[in-house]
Design a protein around this motif. Structure first.
Motif, short mmCIF file in Angstrom:
data_model
loop_
_atom_site.label_atom_id
_atom_site.label_comp_id
_atom_site.label_asym_id
_atom_site.label_seq_id
_atom_site.Cartn_x
_atom_site.Cartn_y
_atom_site.Cartn_z
N ILE A 154 -40.87 21.11 -0.85
CA ILE A 154 -40.22 20.17 -1.78
C ILE A 154 -40.70 18.75 -1.50
O ILE A 154 -41.08 18.00 -2.41
N VAL A 155 -40.70 18.37 -0.23
CA VAL A 155 -41.11 17.02 0.15
C VAL A 155 -42.60 16.82 -0.11
O VAL A 155 -43.02 15.77 -0.64
N ALA A 158 -43.13 16.53 -3.84
CA ALA A 158 -42.61 15.26 -4.34
C ALA A 158 -43.55 14.12 -3.97
O ALA A 158 -43.80 13.22 -4.79
N GLY A 194 -40.99 18.05 -7.07
CA GLY A 194 -40.20 18.57 -5.96
C GLY A 194 -39.21 19.63 -6.41
O GLY A 194 -39.08 20.68 -5.76
N ALA A 219 -32.67 20.36 -4.10
CA ALA A 219 -34.03 19.83 -4.09
C ALA A 219 -34.06 18.42 -4.67
O ALA A 219 -34.75 17.54 -4.14
N VAL A 223 -35.25 15.22 -2.53
CA VAL A 223 -36.35 14.35 -2.95
C VAL A 223 -35.92 12.89 -2.94
O VAL A 223 -36.65 12.01 -2.46
N SER A 226 -35.80 11.74 0.51
CA SER A 226 -37.15 11.58 1.06
C SER A 226 -37.74 10.24 0.66
O SER A 226 -38.48 9.61 1.43
#
Length: 278
Positions: A154-155, A158, A194, A219, A223, A226
């Motif tokens: 996900i990171v 993104a 992401g 998620a 994101v 993040s």
């Protein structure tokens, strides 16, 4: 730069994925500790700790805290992850407080001792909860290793989505005083990438169809956190006037430049996964 960035990612990604999927949790924790502590060493630069002995003592103190958490988590049946869970919650609270710091750009921007103390505390509150969240996710049954890959994917997605969307469509500045290159359009691209990757990887991790909306929601929040982690590192770099935390990784800067978003996203993903039950 883009070509170098892609080549470096092509080298690093298979190694990271293999470690996540193949290593048992204790070895994964050890590998992550090495990586995160290397990032923390770079953090000391941003906190203007120049003396090697002082940096070594500070690093040893953070390592000792990690070891103490592991030691205190032993039980007659193996390990309990209560302390890891508590640390993850502390990590989420810290990143919410970091939002306030970002709004007060000048806070701890000078070179006084109190500013260094705040930044050192921020380093510990960023690294140790993220490491605990990583261990909590990886150790969970079933398919904890796949869920950790999902969280990290996900990171990564993104970050890539924001980079390319920002270069292509970026017009509106997201936080010009902190990170002039980040744009609202880049943020939107990162969120879309992401969430899409998170839902896709969740199927691989074993999520049921009715759980996918929960994964998408977590998620999304991960994101956004993040981005806070990325911006906070940018703030520290602005305070000391450097572009990257290091130059170890071609096209990517230092280790901290690669894990800043991960540090903020992992506690959120771990807590969201536990609360929403997927």
């Amino acid at each position: 730069m883009t070509r170098t960035r892609l080549l470096a990612a092509l080298v690093m990604a298979p190694i990271a994925i293999a470690a996540i999927l193949l290593l048992p949790t204790p070895w994964m924790m050890a590998a992550a500790a090495v990586l995160f502590l290397a990032g923390l060493w770079e953090w000391f630069d941003l906190a203007e700790i120049e003396d090697t002995l002082s940096r070594t003592v500070l690093l040893a103190a953070n390592l000792a805290l990690m070891v103490a958490i592991v030691w205190a988590s032993r039980s007659s049946t193996g390990y309990t992850y209560v302390l890891f869970q508590l640390a993850s919650v502390i990590g989420v609270v810290w990143w919410l407080l970091a939002l306030l710091w970002l709004q007060r750009y000048q806070f701890a921007s000078n070179h006084e001792s109190y500013a260094r103390a705040f930044k050192l505390a921020a380093g510990a509150l960023s690294v140790i909860p993220a490491w605990c969240a990583l261990a909590w996710i990886h150790a969970a049954q079933p398919n904890g290793h796949r869920w950790l890959l999902t969280a990290l994917a996900i990171v990564w997605a993104a970050d890539s989505g924001a980079y390319f969307a920002g270069r292509k469509f970026g017009r509106l500045k997201l936080a010009p005083r902190v990170s002039p290159n980040k744009t609202v359009e880049g943020l939107a691209g990162g969120v879309l990438a992401g969430v899409a990757v998170g839902v896709s990887f969740a199927v691989f991790a074993g999520a049921r169809p009715e759980q996918l909306w929960k994964v998408g929601l977590v998620a999304l929040v991960a994101v956004l956190f993040s981005v806070v982690g990325d911006l906070f590192e940018s703030l520290l770099k602005r305070h000391v006037g450097v572009k990257d935390s290091g130059n170890l990784i071609p096209g990517h800067g230092g280790i901290l430049d690669r894990v800043d978003g991960v540090l903020a996203a992992l506690p959120v993903f771990a807590l969201g996964k536990a609360v929403l039950g997927f």
